[in-house]
Scaffold this motif. Structure first.
Motif, mmCIF file in Angstrom:
data_model
loop_
_atom_site.group_PDB
_atom_site.id
_atom_site.type_symbol
_atom_site.label_atom_id
_atom_site.label_comp_id
_atom_site.label_asym_id
_atom_site.label_seq_id
_atom_site.Cartn_x
_atom_site.Cartn_y
_atom_site.Cartn_z
ATOM 1 N N PHE A 1 35.578 63.182 3.420
ATOM 2 C CA PHE A 1 35.091 62.444 2.235
ATOM 3 C C PHE A 1 34.639 63.379 1.137
ATOM 4 O O PHE A 1 34.877 63.136 -0.059
ATOM 5 C CB PHE A 1 33.949 61.498 2.646
ATOM 6 N N GLN A 2 33.974 64.455 1.507
ATOM 7 C CA GLN A 2 33.522 65.410 0.490
ATOM 8 C C GLN A 2 34.712 66.065 -0.208
ATOM 9 O O GLN A 2 34.695 66.331 -1.413
ATOM 10 C CB GLN A 2 32.617 66.479 1.161
ATOM 11 N N THR A 3 35.728 66.319 0.553
ATOM 12 C CA THR A 3 36.932 66.955 -0.053
ATOM 13 C C THR A 3 37.629 66.006 -1.036
ATOM 14 O O THR A 3 38.058 66.394 -2.107
ATOM 15 C CB THR A 3 37.890 67.369 1.063
ATOM 16 N N LEU A 4 37.713 64.734 -0.635
ATOM 17 C CA LEU A 4 38.363 63.763 -1.527
ATOM 18 C C LEU A 4 37.591 63.569 -2.827
ATOM 19 O O LEU A 4 38.166 63.342 -3.884
ATOM 20 C CB LEU A 4 38.522 62.421 -0.809
ATOM 21 N N ARG A 5 36.272 63.632 -2.765
ATOM 22 C CA ARG A 5 35.484 63.466 -3.989
ATOM 23 C C ARG A 5 35.685 64.626 -4.941
ATOM 24 O O ARG A 5 35.569 64.484 -6.148
ATOM 25 C CB ARG A 5 34.004 63.359 -3.624
ATOM 26 N N ALA A 6 35.972 65.806 -4.381
ATOM 27 C CA ALA A 6 36.170 66.964 -5.252
ATOM 28 C C ALA A 6 37.502 66.901 -5.994
ATOM 29 O O ALA A 6 37.680 67.526 -7.046
ATOM 30 C CB ALA A 6 36.084 68.260 -4.421
ATOM 31 N N ILE A 7 38.415 66.133 -5.460
ATOM 32 C CA ILE A 7 39.743 66.053 -6.106
ATOM 33 C C ILE A 7 39.666 65.095 -7.300
ATOM 34 O O ILE A 7 39.133 63.993 -7.197
ATOM 35 C CB ILE A 7 40.793 65.571 -5.094
ATOM 36 N N ASP A 8 40.167 65.532 -8.461
ATOM 37 C CA ASP A 8 40.165 64.698 -9.680
ATOM 38 C C ASP A 8 41.274 63.668 -9.570
ATOM 39 O O ASP A 8 42.466 63.999 -9.537
ATOM 40 C CB ASP A 8 40.378 65.584 -10.903
ATOM 41 N N GLY B 1 31.866 64.768 21.269
ATOM 42 C CA GLY B 1 33.083 64.317 20.540
ATOM 43 C C GLY B 1 32.734 63.422 19.363
ATOM 44 O O GLY B 1 33.336 63.525 18.290
ATOM 45 N N MET B 2 31.791 62.512 19.571
ATOM 46 C CA MET B 2 31.403 61.629 18.470
ATOM 47 C C MET B 2 30.775 62.413 17.329
ATOM 48 O O MET B 2 31.021 62.143 16.152
ATOM 49 C CB MET B 2 30.431 60.564 18.975
ATOM 50 N N VAL B 3 29.971 63.432 17.679
ATOM 51 C CA VAL B 3 29.352 64.240 16.624
ATOM 52 C C VAL B 3 30.402 64.995 15.834
ATOM 53 O O VAL B 3 30.395 65.062 14.589
ATOM 54 C CB VAL B 3 28.320 65.202 17.249
ATOM 55 N N LEU B 4 31.375 65.552 16.530
ATOM 56 C CA LEU B 4 32.426 66.297 15.844
ATOM 57 C C LEU B 4 33.242 65.366 14.945
ATOM 58 O O LEU B 4 33.650 65.726 13.841
ATOM 59 C CB LEU B 4 33.321 66.984 16.876
ATOM 60 N N SER B 5 33.444 64.138 15.455
ATOM 61 C CA SER B 5 34.210 63.194 14.626
ATOM 62 C C SER B 5 33.478 62.859 13.348
ATOM 63 O O SER B 5 34.074 62.771 12.249
ATOM 64 C CB SER B 5 34.488 61.913 15.418
ATOM 65 N N LEU B 6 32.158 62.629 13.440
ATOM 66 C CA LEU B 6 31.390 62.330 12.239
ATOM 67 C C LEU B 6 31.419 63.494 11.253
ATOM 68 O O LEU B 6 31.536 63.314 10.027
ATOM 69 C CB LEU B 6 29.944 61.973 12.616
ATOM 70 N N VAL B 7 31.289 64.711 11.836
ATOM 71 C CA VAL B 7 31.314 65.892 10.945
ATOM 72 C C VAL B 7 32.649 66.002 10.216
ATOM 73 O O VAL B 7 32.715 66.277 9.014
ATOM 74 C CB VAL B 7 31.012 67.149 11.768
ATOM 75 N N ILE B 8 33.729 65.764 10.928
ATOM 76 C CA ILE B 8 35.066 65.869 10.313
ATOM 77 C C ILE B 8 35.239 64.804 9.219
ATOM 78 O O ILE B 8 35.767 65.055 8.146
ATOM 79 C CB ILE B 8 36.140 65.748 11.403
ATOM 80 N N MET B 9 34.755 63.596 9.505
ATOM 81 C CA MET B 9 34.873 62.536 8.513
ATOM 82 C C MET B 9 34.064 62.847 7.262
ATOM 83 O O MET B 9 34.519 62.597 6.133
ATOM 84 C CB MET B 9 34.404 61.208 9.108
ATOM 85 N N LEU B 10 32.881 63.421 7.449
ATOM 86 C CA LEU B 10 32.085 63.792 6.278
ATOM 87 C C LEU B 10 32.775 64.859 5.465
ATOM 88 O O LEU B 10 32.783 64.833 4.223
ATOM 89 C CB LEU B 10 30.689 64.275 6.737
ATOM 90 N N LEU B 11 33.374 65.823 6.139
ATOM 91 C CA LEU B 11 34.092 66.878 5.423
ATOM 92 C C LEU B 11 35.288 66.297 4.635
ATOM 93 O O LEU B 11 35.567 66.697 3.501
ATOM 94 C CB LEU B 11 34.568 67.949 6.408
#
Length: 211
Positions: free
Chosen positions: A32-39, A20-30
């Motif tokens: 953050f990456q999505t927010l950076r792509a947004i202008d 569960g902790m690993v999945l949570s970290l993966v989701i959080m990384l995804l």
């Protein structure tokens, strides 16, 4: 009684927690990456320049209408016999050849100059002498006219009445002429200036009173 190892949750608790902790970290990384792509830059707002032009409005003028022409009079027939019938006036000729000449210019009053004097001219015998010499006009006596006539008199250095002028009249009653005659029929003492006789004008009142 012995538990089935596949149904024992305590044995899989550690693995499930780690997964569960690993999945949570993966989701959080995804995320953050999505927010950076947004202008996230603010869209530039375009301002529009609006020009307002102000012009002078001329004042409103009210035109005055000329008054209407008068209505022509319409003759109204009448049955009254008192109204005379229309008459035609014949053309006439005005003869201007008999016009009397204009009256002569007034007498020269240039000699009516004020002269200073120490003693005014006086009638000999006093002003009663003038009243005694006065002849009451018959027209004024019959009309019962009374009053005063004031005569401007020019008395010479020798005590002679040279000129007269009516200042206050009683009209066409003959009183003015009677007053002048009375003044002329009286002898006068001339006016004196530094012990010398001088010619002066003096105003003399003549009283008309019926007894």
């Amino acid at each position: 009684m012995r538990k089935n190892p596949e149904a024992d949750l305590k044995l899989k608790y550690k693995k499930v927690l780690e997964l569960g902790m690993v999945l949570s970290l993966v989701i959080m990384l995804l995320v953050f990456q999505t927010l950076r792509a947004i202008d996230m830059d603010e869209a530039e707002s375009k301002t529009v320049d609006i020009e307002i032009e102000v012009t002078d409005i001329p004042p409103t003028e009210q035109f005055k209408r000329p008054p209407p022409p008068p209505k022509p009079s319409i003759p109204i027939p009448t049955e009254s016999e008192d109204v005379p019938e229309d008459l035609t006036i014949e053309a006439s000729f005005l003869d201007l050849s008999d016009i009397p000449p204009p009256p002569p210019p007034p007498a020269d009053e240039g000699d009516m100059i004020f002269v200073a004097f120490d003693e005014p001219p006086t009638p000999k015998g006093g002003f009663r002498a003038i009243q005694k010499a006065l002849k009451y006009p018959e027209i004024a006596r019959k009309a019962g006219i009374e009053g005063r006539v004031t005569v401007h008199v020019l008395v010479s250095e020798k005590g002679i009445v040279i000129k007269t002028k009516i200042l206050q009249s009683l009209g066409h009653t003959g009183c003015d002429q009677a007053a002048v005659s009375a003044i002329k029929n009286v002898r006068w003492n001339p006016a004196m200036q530094r012990d010398k006789p001088v010619k002066v004008w003096v105003a003399i009142p003549v009283i008309f009173r019926l007894k």
